[in-house]
Design an enzyme around this catalytic site. Structure first.
Site, PDB file in Angstrom:
ATOM      1  NE  ARG A 280      -2.470   1.186   3.663  1.00 33.55           N
ATOM      2  CZ  ARG A 280      -2.968   0.930   4.629  1.00 33.55           C
ATOM      3  NH1 ARG A 280      -4.424   0.671   4.710  1.00 33.55           N
ATOM      4  NH2 ARG A 280      -2.556   1.045   5.889  1.00 33.55           N
TER       5      ARG A 280
ATOM      6  NE  ARG B 261       5.376  27.010   1.341  1.00 28.66           N
ATOM      7  CZ  ARG B 261       4.568  27.651   0.431  1.00 28.66           C
ATOM      8  NH1 ARG B 261       4.775  28.669  -0.481  1.00 28.66           N
ATOM      9  NH2 ARG B 261       3.220  27.212   0.516  1.00 28.66           N
TER      10      ARG B 261
ATOM     11  CG  HIS C 190       2.743  25.154  -4.728  1.00 27.60           C
ATOM     12  ND1 HIS C 190       3.162  26.523  -4.066  1.00 27.60           N
ATOM     13  CD2 HIS C 190       1.736  25.135  -4.081  1.00 27.60           C
ATOM     14  CE1 HIS C 190       2.612  26.992  -3.196  1.00 27.60           C
ATOM     15  NE2 HIS C 190       1.448  26.206  -3.080  1.00 27.60           N
TER      16      HIS C 190
ATOM     17  CE  LYS D 202      -1.984   4.349   6.947  1.00 24.63           C
ATOM     18  NZ  LYS D 202      -2.863   5.185   7.465  1.00 24.63           N
TER      19      LYS D 202
ATOM     20  CG  LEU E 115      -6.051   3.937   3.827  1.00 22.17           C
ATOM     21  CD1 LEU E 115      -5.254   4.428   2.844  1.00 22.17           C
ATOM     22  CD2 LEU E 115      -5.628   3.932   5.326  1.00 22.17           C
TER      23      LEU E 115
HETATM   24  N1  PDD Z   1      -5.087   4.904  10.321  1.00 23.39           N
HETATM   25  N2  PDD Z   1      -9.092   5.000   7.079  1.00 23.39           N
HETATM   26  C1  PDD Z   1      -8.199   5.959   7.518  1.00 23.39           C
HETATM   27  C2  PDD Z   1      -8.671   7.239   7.205  1.00 23.39           C
HETATM   28  C3  PDD Z   1      -7.011   5.688   8.579  1.00 23.39           C
HETATM   29  O1  PDD Z   1      -6.307   6.691   8.666  1.00 23.39           O
HETATM   30  C4  PDD Z   1      -6.666   4.398   8.802  1.00 23.39           C
HETATM   31  C5  PDD Z   1      -5.617   3.947   9.558  1.00 23.39           C
HETATM   32  C6  PDD Z   1      -7.712   3.258   8.486  1.00 23.39           C
HETATM   33  C7  PDD Z   1      -7.479   2.018   8.742  1.00 23.39           C
HETATM   34  O2  PDD Z   1      -6.305   1.361   7.973  1.00 23.39           O
HETATM   35  P1  PDD Z   1      -5.620   0.221   8.496  1.00 23.39           P
HETATM   36  O3  PDD Z   1      -6.352  -1.092   9.025  1.00 23.39           O
HETATM   37  O4  PDD Z   1      -4.602  -0.251   7.384  1.00 23.39           O
HETATM   38  O5  PDD Z   1      -4.997   0.795   9.832  1.00 23.39           O
HETATM   39  C8  PDD Z   1      -8.809   3.678   7.647  1.00 23.39           C
HETATM   40  C9  PDD Z   1      -3.793   4.820  11.022  1.00 23.39           C
HETATM   41  C10 PDD Z   1      -3.656   3.880  11.809  1.00 23.39           C
HETATM   42  C11 PDD Z   1      -3.267   6.124  11.599  1.00 23.39           C
HETATM   43  O6  PDD Z   1      -3.130   7.172  10.629  1.00 23.39           O
HETATM   44  O7  PDD Z   1      -2.726   6.293  12.539  1.00 23.39           O
END
Ligand code: PDD
Length: 282
Positions: A50, A98, A100, A144, A200
């Site tokens: 991921r 800096r 963009h 992410k 996500l």
């Molecule tokens: N967060 N959705 C969002 C928006 C998230 O930030 C996360 C995880 C999840 C769950 O994903 P996973 O099962 O892969 O942890 C869903 C992490 C833990 C964080 O930002 O701390």
């Protein structure tokens, strides 16, 4: 504490982040949080896959292969003698004046560290109270990205209300939580938002769906509304550090009888089994 910084393991106090790091100035980077149970990384390959997908979505060329990242993270866990906790890692696009547009040439900056965090047994047994909030995040929630302001503001809104999380919705369609995925159960059907750019695709979400499917539960990845959510028999959230977390009230309205639901508890047990059998795997 040992920190992975670029290709080296150094002490926390020796990490120096440049003020012109694009992660610092633009949130220009990607990250992962990996669960560690008894010194072993849970679903590490899925997390690295991921991470690479997130990096590719923001046109960031990582300086390491997946195999190199996995090896470095395992070494980081060992060096810190981490038992049960998590790894946080991030890559930023690097350091440049800096501007963009992407810099001509810069090296991505990698930092990773570990933290002890026990399984939240009490919360898992009792469930959490949450609020509903408008999803104010950008439209690429599948990445992410380090840009977490939408999530931070929603989470803070929940905390200010004395609750544990915020369930987000866009135009009445429930997407996910500020840092977890969300599921509802109605008439024994387990329903969660499909994999699109609006959520996500959580690793815990995937493990839960995998286990539910394997054990003959009815699973439906489809959109659902706030009204459906409020009429659900059971609701639970999933995430790396919260596993399968029952939601027992939403905006002070009880879910079911305000106790973790039967199917939620069964899924929790399946998840615990997965994590325990993984712990003992050699
Ligand atoms: N967060 N959705 C969002 C928006 C998230 O930030 C996360 C995880 C999840 C769950 O994903 P996973 O099962 O892969 O942890 C869903 C992490 C833990 C964080 O930002 O701390």
């Amino acid at each position: 504490m040992w920190v992975l910084y670029q290709n080296e393991f150094i002490k926390r106090e020796d990490v120096h982040i440049d003020m012109e790091d694009r992660g610092y100035q633009f949130g220009d980077g990607v990250y992962e949080v990996v669960r560690v149970y008894n010194g072993r990384c849970f679903r590490l390959i899925e997390h690295t896959d991921r991470l690479v997908a997130s990096a590719s979505s923001i046109l960031l060329n990582l300086p390491h292969t997946k195999e190199e990242i996995n090896a470095m993270l395992e070494k980081l866990v060992q060096l810190n003698q981490l038992g049960t906790g998590y790894i946080y890692l991030q890559y930023t696009r690097g350091v440049a004046p800096r501007y963009h547009g992407f810099p001509e040439s810069t090296t991505p900056v990698l930092t990773a560290y570990v933290k002890e965090k026990p399984i939240p047994e009490k919360m898992l047994a009792e469930g959490i109270d949450v609020i509903l909030a408008e999803d104010i995040r950008w439209l690429r929630c599948d990445i992410k990205s380090l840009n977490l302001l939408g999530a931070v503001l929603s989470y803070e809104q929940a905390k200010k209300a004395g609750k544990e999380e915020a369930i987000l919705h866009r135009n009445q369609i429930v997407t996910e939580c500020s840092l977890a995925n969300i599921f509802m159960i109605k008439n024994k059907e387990i329903i969660t938002h499909p994999v699109t750019t609006m959520i996500l695709n959580g690793i815990t979400r995937r493990v839960t769906l995998e286990l539910a499917d394997k054990h003959g539960y009815i699973v439906n990845e489809r959109e659902f509304t706030v009204t459906e959510l409020l009429g659900a028999d059971e609701v639970f959230a999933t995430g790396t550090t919260i596993e399968v977390m029952p939601v027992v009230s939403i905006d002070d309205q009880p879910v079911g009888n305000r106790l973790p639901g039967t199917i939620t508890k069964e899924l929790q047990a399946l998840f615990a089994n997965e994590r325990n059998s993984f712990e003992t795997r050699t």
